[in-house]
Design an enzyme around this catalytic site. Structure first.
Site, PDB file in Angstrom:
ATOM      1  N   ASP A 176      -2.544   6.549  -9.435  1.00  0.00           N
ATOM      2  CA  ASP A 176      -2.206   5.233  -9.974  1.00  0.00           C
ATOM      3  C   ASP A 176      -3.398   4.292 -10.061  1.00  0.00           C
ATOM      4  O   ASP A 176      -3.241   3.089 -10.001  1.00  0.00           O
ATOM      5  CB  ASP A 176      -1.110   4.599  -9.118  1.00  0.00           C
ATOM      6  CG  ASP A 176      -1.556   4.371  -7.678  1.00  0.00           C
ATOM      7  OD1 ASP A 176      -1.212   3.323  -7.093  1.00  0.00           O
ATOM      8  OD2 ASP A 176      -2.258   5.252  -7.124  1.00  0.00           O
ATOM      9  N   ARG A 198      -8.753   8.361 -20.072  1.00  0.00           N
ATOM     10  CA  ARG A 198      -7.880   8.280 -18.908  1.00  0.00           C
ATOM     11  C   ARG A 198      -6.684   9.220 -19.099  1.00  0.00           C
ATOM     12  O   ARG A 198      -6.269   9.917 -18.170  1.00  0.00           O
ATOM     13  CB  ARG A 198      -7.398   6.841 -18.681  1.00  0.00           C
ATOM     14  CG  ARG A 198      -8.517   5.884 -18.283  1.00  0.00           C
ATOM     15  CD  ARG A 198      -7.976   4.556 -17.783  1.00  0.00           C
ATOM     16  NE  ARG A 198      -7.287   3.797 -18.808  1.00  0.00           N
ATOM     17  CZ  ARG A 198      -7.875   2.944 -19.654  1.00  0.00           C
ATOM     18  NH1 ARG A 198      -9.196   2.785 -19.620  1.00  0.00           N
ATOM     19  NH2 ARG A 198      -7.158   2.274 -20.542  1.00  0.00           N
ATOM     20  N   LYS A 250       5.067   1.836  -5.304  1.00  0.00           N
ATOM     21  CA  LYS A 250       4.038   1.619  -4.294  1.00  0.00           C
ATOM     22  C   LYS A 250       3.469   0.229  -4.432  1.00  0.00           C
ATOM     23  O   LYS A 250       3.317  -0.270  -5.545  1.00  0.00           O
ATOM     24  CB  LYS A 250       2.953   2.675  -4.455  1.00  0.00           C
ATOM     25  CG  LYS A 250       1.876   2.577  -3.373  1.00  0.00           C
ATOM     26  CD  LYS A 250       0.551   2.997  -3.913  1.00  0.00           C
ATOM     27  CE  LYS A 250      -0.339   1.800  -4.223  1.00  0.00           C
ATOM     28  NZ  LYS A 250      -1.667   2.238  -4.663  1.00  0.00           N
ATOM     29  N   GLU A 262       2.618  -0.037   1.904  1.00  0.00           N
ATOM     30  CA  GLU A 262       1.218   0.292   2.220  1.00  0.00           C
ATOM     31  C   GLU A 262       0.455  -0.902   2.795  1.00  0.00           C
ATOM     32  O   GLU A 262      -0.086  -1.715   2.041  1.00  0.00           O
ATOM     33  CB  GLU A 262       0.502   0.824   0.969  1.00  0.00           C
ATOM     34  CG  GLU A 262      -0.965   1.196   1.237  1.00  0.00           C
ATOM     35  CD  GLU A 262      -1.700   1.771   0.026  1.00  0.00           C
ATOM     36  OE1 GLU A 262      -1.043   2.000  -1.004  1.00  0.00           O
ATOM     37  OE2 GLU A 262      -2.925   1.973   0.112  1.00  0.00           O
ATOM     38  N   GLU A 274      -2.734  -1.427   4.202  1.00  0.00           N
ATOM     39  CA  GLU A 274      -3.992  -0.765   4.515  1.00  0.00           C
ATOM     40  C   GLU A 274      -4.946  -1.659   5.292  1.00  0.00           C
ATOM     41  O   GLU A 274      -5.234  -2.791   4.878  1.00  0.00           O
ATOM     42  CB  GLU A 274      -4.715  -0.288   3.247  1.00  0.00           C
ATOM     43  CG  GLU A 274      -6.099   0.293   3.588  1.00  0.00           C
ATOM     44  CD  GLU A 274      -6.846   0.937   2.429  1.00  0.00           C
ATOM     45  OE1 GLU A 274      -6.366   0.845   1.297  1.00  0.00           O
ATOM     46  OE2 GLU A 274      -7.916   1.529   2.688  1.00  0.00           O
ATOM     47  N   LYS A 297       2.862   4.076   3.989  1.00  0.00           N
ATOM     48  CA  LYS A 297       1.546   4.610   3.615  1.00  0.00           C
ATOM     49  C   LYS A 297       0.482   3.807   4.365  1.00  0.00           C
ATOM     50  O   LYS A 297      -0.037   2.809   3.846  1.00  0.00           O
ATOM     51  CB  LYS A 297       1.338   4.510   2.089  1.00  0.00           C
ATOM     52  CG  LYS A 297      -0.045   5.015   1.642  1.00  0.00           C
ATOM     53  CD  LYS A 297      -0.107   5.226   0.119  1.00  0.00           C
ATOM     54  CE  LYS A 297      -1.557   5.490  -0.330  1.00  0.00           C
ATOM     55  NZ  LYS A 297      -1.638   6.024  -1.718  1.00  0.00           N
ATOM     56  N   SER A 332      -0.799  10.854   1.001  1.00  0.00           N
ATOM     57  CA  SER A 332      -0.677  10.217  -0.308  1.00  0.00           C
ATOM     58  C   SER A 332      -2.112   9.929  -0.713  1.00  0.00           C
ATOM     59  O   SER A 332      -2.645   8.847  -0.474  1.00  0.00           O
ATOM     60  CB  SER A 332       0.135   8.922  -0.231  1.00  0.00           C
ATOM     61  OG  SER A 332       0.126   8.279  -1.499  1.00  0.00           O
ATOM     62  N   TYR A 360      -4.518   5.947  25.492  1.00  0.00           N
ATOM     63  CA  TYR A 360      -4.517   5.240  24.215  1.00  0.00           C
ATOM     64  C   TYR A 360      -3.663   3.983  24.260  1.00  0.00           C
ATOM     65  O   TYR A 360      -2.659   3.967  24.930  1.00  0.00           O
ATOM     66  CB  TYR A 360      -4.030   6.186  23.111  1.00  0.00           C
ATOM     67  CG  TYR A 360      -5.104   7.201  22.760  1.00  0.00           C
ATOM     68  CD1 TYR A 360      -5.178   8.393  23.457  1.00  0.00           C
ATOM     69  CD2 TYR A 360      -6.055   6.915  21.809  1.00  0.00           C
ATOM     70  CE1 TYR A 360      -6.191   9.290  23.175  1.00  0.00           C
ATOM     71  CE2 TYR A 360      -7.062   7.825  21.516  1.00  0.00           C
ATOM     72  CZ  TYR A 360      -7.133   9.015  22.206  1.00  0.00           C
ATOM     73  OH  TYR A 360      -8.123   9.908  21.951  1.00  0.00           O
TER      74      TYR A 360
END
Lengths: 364, 364
Positions: free
Chosen positions: A34, A56, A147, A188, A190, A230, A301, A364
């Site tokens: 994408d 493309r 997404k 997502e 990130e 994600k 992904s 951790y």
């Protein structure tokens, strides 16, 4: 608390849940194809190809013409808007080609980042305006998942509470609207790998961000069984002087997820960030061999980590198409194995030898 | 985001995690014997026994002096402050008796409710003042876990956002302080069963409450692997005319937990909240047979549902000691079986076992 107003009917929930499970069925992950026009410009300039709509289209065709071998390792493909309405040389819409392989079609719906005033260069993501109508149209046109990418960064004073709160909230609004239109939202959040922070810092920040995301999803009445996450893997910053093994990355990543992602979420599909193709596969493999119990599917992904070799094999030449497609299939199969902890390549992490590199989880 | 200041060292984390796992290992659960003086008064009145310190001591002695094999069903016992400092008739500390049987000793830490002004009769829970010093002392005196009960109710405008936020926050503060002192915090956000709401409504409310609790725990840097959760099962209100099966209760309960409780939490020990002894066991069994994935142990922390028959058998008479112990052991074993999904309904439980133990607006 006032009366309950169900956001979704039982049938709507089942549809969403079924779609999500299909995408992350055992051994399968997502091809993130994408890239926006601007992102494709960067990719194509690296191989000396002009960034035209036709180029493309041809490039995506290289990926989508992969044969039946990808059916067992690719559960979903994320499209950019333009690509959703393009066709192959044979006149068959790309959407149909992908669906005919039993792969779920997805669509990027966010409209990029915008600045948050009063912060140290932090952003939120736009795209909520008219989102419901857009989702309804995309659903008609063949998409079953979407997404939306939010971006956070680690530095001395970031991510700030505002950035975390605002991005979590906008992700939850997007997710709610998607579900109303029968579309499974991939969420997502990130956290970029830029910086010199160590693994522990990334883990700490990731836990805070994900906790905020899941609180927002709960507040917005999002049906978790009909979503996917994600996230970034938990890694040190790119400029961090310390090196960590895949097992350490796996342990930090899975610990963070275990503390924040409810078991109702069917799958976690990692982004590859700036990792190389092999690194992304090895880390995913280590994650799936991590001795901590993992109640969700842990898969991929990937954009660059699935396409880098294919892109450089293609170089815009028709003659290179099948070689380029082979490169893509190869990475897809490797990641399909990594998503089951069965990848034996790469040398570093071979079977039992890798197990001993896991450190006791209480650290951790 | 400010730099990270670890709340706990790796050694502290390991100690907490080990304690929590020990309490819920192999189908074991918790005996909640922490009834306050006032609450014991209610219990003793039902069997026409005077509420004196000696009577309270005698009853607890009978329970704690059962055969050592009780440690196969009971992993922990929660004590009230008074009881932690009582001895048996030979002068041996109760806490030593329990520890020698391999049972972890816990202590009730909250100090009851205080009204939240401007709400429909909702409460916050007191007990944070000087809590760290109290925890340190209890740890020295043999306790390894704590318990704090927050109360929410379903009614008009209830639970309000304020009640949810305030109780979640206090639970998180309490949990943080416990961990600093080597005590595993049992986090108890009870949604009481008073009312005529149906199962779905209780599920909705329970999901919102638990989402808020886990966000607060994250905000307060609580180490989830070193905690236990003590929630209500998801049930209809007591005055609800619709009846539900144990399987329906189980599915609603596990679905709720699935959507809100991170896999890092080692164990979930349900409160019995007024259910009869037999219903509490049947429901726990159905929960453990529920087909949804269950990444945490699903066990019990029962007060009334472990002691009702024993109390009735005792009647305040030393001569009934053996019958009292048998009644208690029987329920303990039944619930241990239920915690493994292996309980077979005997069909011949005494009348006390099937009696509803519901007390309106139950407070300790």
């Amino acid at each position: 608390m006032p009366q309950v107003y169900p956001a979704l009917s039982a049938e709507q929930k089942k549809e969403l849940s079924d779609i999500a499970l299909r995408i992350v069925a055992p051994g399968k992950g997502i091809l993130a194809a994408d890239e926006s026009v601007g992102s494709m410009a960067k990719r194509l300039s690296q191989i000396g190809v002009e960034n035209t709509e036709e180029n493309r289209r041809q490039y995506r065709q290289v990926l989508f013409s992969a044969d039946g071998r990808i059916k067992k390792c690719i559960g979903g493909v994320i499209f950019f808007h333009e690509t959703l309405y393009q066709k192959g040389d044979d006149g068959v819409p790309f959407v149909r080609t992908i669906q005919d392989k039993g792969i779920v079609v997805g669509i990027k719906v966010d409209k990029g980042v915008v600045a948050l005033a009063g912060t140290d260069g932090e952003t939120t993501t736009q795209g909520l305006d008219g989102l419901s109508e857009r989702c309804a149209q995309y659903k008609k046109d063949g998409a079953d998942f979407a997404k939306w990418r939010c971006v956070l960064k680690i530095s001395d004073h970031t991510p700030s509470p505002l950035a975390i709160l605002e991005n979590a909230n906008v992700l939850a609004r997007y997710a709610s609207i998607c579900q109303q239109n029968g579309i499974v939202p991939i969420v997502e959040p990130e956290i970029l790998p830029d910086g010199d922070h160590d693994l522990k810092r990334c883990q700490y920040v990731t836990e805070k961000v994900l906790a905020a995301v899941y609180k927002a999803l709960s507040d917005h009445h999002v049906y978790l069984e009909g979503t996917l996450l994600k996230p970034n893997m938990v890694t040190p910053g790119h400029a961090c002087p310390f090196k960590y093994t895949p097992e350490e990355i796996a342990m930090a990543t899975v610990s963070a997820l275990r503390r924040t992602v409810p078991p109702a979420v069917p799958g976690v599909t990692f982004l590859s960030g700036g990792q190389s193709e092999e690194e992304a596969s090895i880390n995913l493999n280590a994650i799936n061999r991590c001795p901590l119990p993992r109640p969700w599917a842990l898969t991929f992904s990937y954009g660059r980590a699935l396409q880098a070799s294919a892109l450089s094999a293609w170089r815009g030449q028709r003659d290179n198409e099948s070689a380029a497609t082979e490169e893509f299939i190869k990475r897809a199969e490797v990641n399909g194995l990594a998503a089951q902890g069965k990848y034996e390549g790469g040398g570093e992490d071979a079977g039992a030898a890798g197990q001993s590199l896991y450190i006791a989880n209480h650290a951790y | 985001m400010a730099h990270r200041y670890p709340a706990l060292t790796p050694e502290q984390k390991k100690e907490l995690s080990d304690i929590a796992k020990r309490i819920v290992a192999d189908g074991k659960g918790i005996l909640a014997a922490d009834e306050s003086v006032g609450t014991m008064g209610n219990r003793l009145q039902r069997i026409k026994v005077e509420n004196t310190e000696e009577n309270r001591r005698q009853f607890r002695e009978i329970l704690f002096s059962v055969d050592k094999s009780i440690s196969q069903s009971i992993g922990g016992v929660i004590l009230f402050h008074e009881t932690l400092y009582q001895k048996d008739s030979q002068g041996k500390w109760f806490r030593d008796i329990l520890k020698e049987k391999g049972i972890v000793v816990g202590i009730k830490l909250d100090q009851g409710g205080a009204p939240l002004a401007g709400t429909n009769g909702e409460t916050a829970i007191q007990g944070l003042d000087g809590l760290s010093q109290r925890c340190a002392q209890y740890k020295k005196d043999g306790a390894d876990f704590g318990k704090w009960r927050a109360v929410l109710k379903i009614a008009d405008q209830c639970p309000s956002s304020l009640a949810i936020q305030e109780n979640a926050n206090a639970l998180a503060r309490y949990a943080s302080i416990c961990q600093q002192n080597g005590l595993v915090p049992i986090v108890e956000p009870e949604v009481i069963p008073d009312g005529d709401h149906d199962l779905e409504h209780c599920q909705y409310v329970s999901e919102k409450v638990l989402a808020a609790v886990y966000k607060a725990l994250n905000d307060h840097h609580v180490y989830l692997e070193g905690t236990l959760l003590k929630p209500n099962m998801v049930t209809a209100g007591h005055a609800c005319t619709k009846k539900y099966t144990p399987e329906q209760v189980a599915l609603a309960t596990v679905t709720t937990l699935h959507r809100t409780v991170p896999a890092a939490v080692p164990g979930i020990c349900f409160l019995s909240g007024g259910m009869s002894e037999e219903d509490a066991t049947l429901n726990l069994n159905a929960i453990n047979l529920c087909p949804l994935p269950k990444p945490w142990k699903l066990s019990f922390s029962y007060g009334r549902a472990l002691q009702a028959s024993a109390l009735a058998a005792w009647g305040g008479k030393a001569a009934n000691r053996k019958a009292t112990q048998e009644a208690f052991v029987k329920r303990a074993q039944a619930n241990c079986q239920a915690a493994k999904g292996q309980y077979v309904h005997s069909g011949s439980s005494g009348s006390a076992a099937s009696q509803s133990l519901f007390t309106p607006s139950y407070t300790y």
